[in-house]
Design an enzyme around this catalytic site. Structure first.
Site, PDB file in Angstrom:
ATOM      1  N   ARG A 120       1.053  -1.578  -0.593  1.00  0.00           N
ATOM      2  CA  ARG A 120      -0.383  -0.245   0.378  1.00  0.00           C
ATOM      3  C   ARG A 120       1.040   1.086   0.258  1.00  0.00           C
ATOM      4  O   ARG A 120       2.072   1.217   0.768  1.00  0.00           O
ATOM      5  CB  ARG A 120      -0.775   0.102   1.300  1.00  0.00           C
ATOM      6  CG  ARG A 120      -2.310  -0.600   1.137  1.00  0.00           C
ATOM      7  CD  ARG A 120      -3.140  -0.058   0.424  1.00  0.00           C
ATOM      8  NE  ARG A 120      -4.656  -0.930  -0.299  1.00  0.00           N
ATOM      9  CZ  ARG A 120      -4.242  -2.575  -1.159  1.00  0.00           C
ATOM     10  NH1 ARG A 120      -3.141  -2.333  -1.332  1.00  0.00           N
ATOM     11  NH2 ARG A 120      -5.285  -2.453  -0.562  1.00  0.00           N
ATOM     12  N   HIS A 179      -0.964   1.096  -9.262  1.00  0.00           N
ATOM     13  CA  HIS A 179      -1.870  -0.074  -8.809  1.00  0.00           C
ATOM     14  C   HIS A 179      -2.056  -1.585  -9.384  1.00  0.00           C
ATOM     15  O   HIS A 179      -3.976  -1.384  -9.668  1.00  0.00           O
ATOM     16  CB  HIS A 179      -3.544   0.642  -7.544  1.00  0.00           C
ATOM     17  CG  HIS A 179      -3.483   0.122  -6.802  1.00  0.00           C
ATOM     18  ND1 HIS A 179      -3.783   0.573  -5.652  1.00  0.00           N
ATOM     19  CD2 HIS A 179      -4.386  -1.523  -6.498  1.00  0.00           C
ATOM     20  CE1 HIS A 179      -4.337  -0.421  -4.755  1.00  0.00           C
ATOM     21  NE2 HIS A 179      -4.203  -1.700  -5.147  1.00  0.00           N
TER      22      HIS A 179
HETATM   23  P1  NDP Z   1      -1.546 -11.584   3.998  1.00  0.00           P
HETATM   24  O1  NDP Z   1      -2.463 -10.599   5.514  1.00  0.00           O
HETATM   25  O2  NDP Z   1      -2.064 -12.745   4.066  1.00  0.00           O
HETATM   26  O3  NDP Z   1      -0.502 -11.025   4.672  1.00  0.00           O
HETATM   27  C1  NDP Z   1       0.483 -10.179   5.430  1.00  0.00           C
HETATM   28  C2  NDP Z   1       1.616 -10.134   6.027  1.00  0.00           C
HETATM   29  O4  NDP Z   1       2.336  -8.884   6.454  1.00  0.00           O
HETATM   30  C3  NDP Z   1       1.517 -11.219   6.654  1.00  0.00           C
HETATM   31  O5  NDP Z   1       3.102 -11.379   6.874  1.00  0.00           O
HETATM   32  C4  NDP Z   1       1.950 -10.181   8.261  1.00  0.00           C
HETATM   33  O6  NDP Z   1       2.650 -10.990   9.371  1.00  0.00           O
HETATM   34  C5  NDP Z   1       2.761  -9.179   7.741  1.00  0.00           C
HETATM   35  N1  NDP Z   1       2.697  -8.531   9.307  1.00  0.00           N
HETATM   36  C6  NDP Z   1       1.391  -7.682   8.920  1.00  0.00           C
HETATM   37  N2  NDP Z   1       1.989  -6.372   9.882  1.00  0.00           N
HETATM   38  C7  NDP Z   1       2.876  -6.010  10.342  1.00  0.00           C
HETATM   39  C8  NDP Z   1       3.853  -5.228  11.274  1.00  0.00           C
HETATM   40  N3  NDP Z   1       3.170  -4.509  11.637  1.00  0.00           N
HETATM   41  N4  NDP Z   1       5.215  -5.807  10.784  1.00  0.00           N
HETATM   42  C9  NDP Z   1       5.384  -6.903  10.168  1.00  0.00           C
HETATM   43  N5  NDP Z   1       5.232  -8.224   9.309  1.00  0.00           N
HETATM   44  C10 NDP Z   1       3.367  -7.406   9.184  1.00  0.00           C
HETATM   45  O7  NDP Z   1      -1.726 -10.456   3.187  1.00  0.00           O
HETATM   46  P2  NDP Z   1      -2.097 -10.172   1.740  1.00  0.00           P
HETATM   47  O8  NDP Z   1      -0.172 -10.904   1.230  1.00  0.00           O
HETATM   48  O9  NDP Z   1      -3.095 -11.347   1.782  1.00  0.00           O
HETATM   49  O10 NDP Z   1      -1.618  -9.115   1.086  1.00  0.00           O
HETATM   50  C11 NDP Z   1      -1.208  -8.057   1.499  1.00  0.00           C
HETATM   51  C12 NDP Z   1      -0.672  -6.976   0.845  1.00  0.00           C
HETATM   52  O11 NDP Z   1      -0.697  -7.076  -0.170  1.00  0.00           O
HETATM   53  C13 NDP Z   1      -2.515  -6.934   0.984  1.00  0.00           C
HETATM   54  O12 NDP Z   1      -3.076  -6.105   2.860  1.00  0.00           O
HETATM   55  C14 NDP Z   1      -3.036  -5.131   0.157  1.00  0.00           C
HETATM   56  O13 NDP Z   1      -2.443  -4.473   0.576  1.00  0.00           O
HETATM   57  C15 NDP Z   1      -2.207  -5.506  -0.710  1.00  0.00           C
HETATM   58  N6  NDP Z   1      -2.231  -5.991  -2.567  1.00  0.00           N
HETATM   59  C16 NDP Z   1      -2.305  -4.749  -3.582  1.00  0.00           C
HETATM   60  C17 NDP Z   1      -2.649  -5.565  -4.407  1.00  0.00           C
HETATM   61  C18 NDP Z   1      -1.895  -4.795  -6.021  1.00  0.00           C
HETATM   62  O14 NDP Z   1      -2.566  -4.715  -6.947  1.00  0.00           O
HETATM   63  N7  NDP Z   1      -0.694  -3.608  -5.320  1.00  0.00           N
HETATM   64  C19 NDP Z   1      -3.043  -6.411  -4.461  1.00  0.00           C
HETATM   65  C20 NDP Z   1      -3.601  -7.218  -3.695  1.00  0.00           C
HETATM   66  C21 NDP Z   1      -2.817  -6.854  -2.949  1.00  0.00           C
HETATM   67  P3  NDP Z   1       2.645 -12.273  10.006  1.00  0.00           P
HETATM   68  O15 NDP Z   1       2.721 -13.312   8.786  1.00  0.00           O
HETATM   69  O16 NDP Z   1       2.741 -12.229  11.476  1.00  0.00           O
HETATM   70  O17 NDP Z   1       0.556 -11.879  10.449  1.00  0.00           O
HETATM   71  C1  OXD Z   2      -6.468  -5.263  -3.065  1.00  0.00           C
HETATM   72  C2  OXD Z   2      -5.664  -4.678  -3.986  1.00  0.00           C
HETATM   73  O1  OXD Z   2      -5.835  -5.323  -1.929  1.00  0.00           O
HETATM   74  O2  OXD Z   2      -5.964  -4.999  -5.724  1.00  0.00           O
HETATM   75  O3  OXD Z   2      -6.181  -6.686  -3.538  1.00  0.00           O
HETATM   76  O4  OXD Z   2      -5.127  -3.806  -3.914  1.00  0.00           O
END
Ligand code: NDP
Ligand code: OXD
Length: 316
Positions: A231, A279
């Site tokens: 993000r 994005h």
């Molecule tokens: P998940 O919830 O599966 O994974 C999030 C990861 O981030 C986990 O490993 C989590 O740790 C880690 N995390 C969260 N907060 C912290 C922190 N404060 N410190 C360290 N690690 C942290 O999410 P996804 O993998 O499914 O998606 C990730 C993000 O990708 C989404 O939230 C979205 O914002 C973005 N996204 C962007 C897209 C785009 O087109 N640009 C498309 C889809 C998603 P832990 O494993 O310990 O919980």
């Molecule tokens: C998502 C994105 O969060 O597209 O899936 O940003």
């Protein structure tokens, strides 16, 4: 009258794609469109949403579950009058695969100096640049969730040395991993940094001058590269720009921005060695989204637990 509960759709996606996907989705359910201002949403129990109208919760007071049109849910958690009901985020192979494609593409683009060769091509310059191998570089992935872990696996297939960082420590075969307390050690080993973090109060602004300054200098690419598809709120854009200008960063690939669309006046557009996508790293496939939501609605009505429910205390 359908026995299955009513769904309201409020997706700011391409209208045609939503219409096409809806023609084969939610069999036996009453489906309403929030975009239809005259629609009575008062009996809707589920909402499938992406950047919904702020009035949705007033118009649909009986909602029981929210299905996010994307993996990230920061936009939902920031909504006023958000009801205290489960939020299901979108998790699907299509989304995961697309993200890994983008991440691998960006890592390879910097490894193989695509921006420099594109510039040479524009200038009709024939000059071979020195070429490290993937194994000479360490890619550090911040966020080892659904998307991060798949990207890790695919970066490894390409030959990169891969390490990872997440809130809680992960065990991944052949990958050195770090938890929150190991951030500095993780950064000191990283040549290409990949951000796949959700936006939460803890991750807001995490990609800043201080963090960039801790990345490894003098690796096989000379300077570290920053790749972000999590993000935009997690990056401090003035710091990204400054780090690129003074050479703390040697390049960047950015799919997300503090303000989207990125302002025409942003210096990022014209910076050498910066790759920008709008994005679009991994757009949701609406058919897959509806398939997932429909399956979960049916399971929920059969008394099964919902999957991929957001933890409101952590914010993802
Ligand atoms: P998940 O919830 O599966 O994974 C999030 C990861 O981030 C986990 O490993 C989590 O740790 C880690 N995390 C969260 N907060 C912290 C922190 N404060 N410190 C360290 N690690 C942290 O999410 P996804 O993998 O499914 O998606 C990730 C993000 O990708 C989404 O939230 C979205 O914002 C973005 N996204 C962007 C897209 C785009 O087109 N640009 C498309 C889809 C998603 P832990 O494993 O310990 O919980
Ligand atoms: C998502 C994105 O969060 O597209 O899936 O940003």
């Amino acid at each position: 009258m359908s026995e299955k509960k009513t769904v309201v759709i409020d997706l700011k996606f391409a209208r045609r794609e939503v219409d096409e996907a809806l023609s084969n989705a939610f069999a036996g359910r009453n489906v309403l469109r929030a975009a239809d201002a005259a629609a009575d949403l008062s009996d809707a129990r589920y909402a499938v949403i992406w950047k919904p109208d702020p009035t949705l919760f007033e118009r649909a007071p009986k909602l029981e579950v929210l299905f996010s049109g994307g993996a990230g849910v920061d936009y939902i958690l920031a909504m006023p009058n958000l009801p205290d009901i489960p939020i299901v985020r979108f998790v699907d192979e299509s989304l995961t695969t697309r993200m890994s494609e983008w991440v691998v593409l960006q890592a390879l683009s910097h490894l193989r100096q695509v921006p420099a060769y594109a510039k040479q091509q524009r200038e009709r310059v024939w000059r071979e640049l020195s070429q490290p191998e993937a194994k000479d570089l360490t890619v550090g992935v911040m966020g080892l969730g659904v998307l991060g872990q798949d990207s890790v696996a695919k970066l490894k297939i390409m030959g990169f040395n891969v390490i990872g960082w997440s809130r809680s420590k992960k065990l991944i075969d052949g990958v050195e991993t770090f938890d929150e307390s190991g951030l500095d050690e993780f950064l000191a080993k990283t040549d290409i940094l990949v951000g796949l973090l959700p936006l939460t109060p803890q991750t807001r602004g995490i990609f800043n001058a201080d963090l960039f300054g801790k990345l490894r200098q003098g690796g096989a690419l000379g300077k570290p590269v920053f790749i972000n598809a999590g993000r935009g709120g997690s990056q401090v854009e003035v710091d990204v720009i400054a780090a690129l200008k003074i050479g703390v960063l040697g390049g960047a690939s950015l799919d997300v921005f503090e303000q989207e669309p990125l302002a025409e006046t942003s210096p990022l557009w014209s910076m050498e060695n910066v790759i920008i996508t709008p994005h679009a790293a991994s757009a949701s496939d609406v058919r897959a989204l509806f398939r997932n939501a429909e399956a979960q609605m049916n399971d929920y009505e059969a008394g099964q637990p919902l999957r991929h429910v957001v933890d409101r205390t952590t914010g993802y």
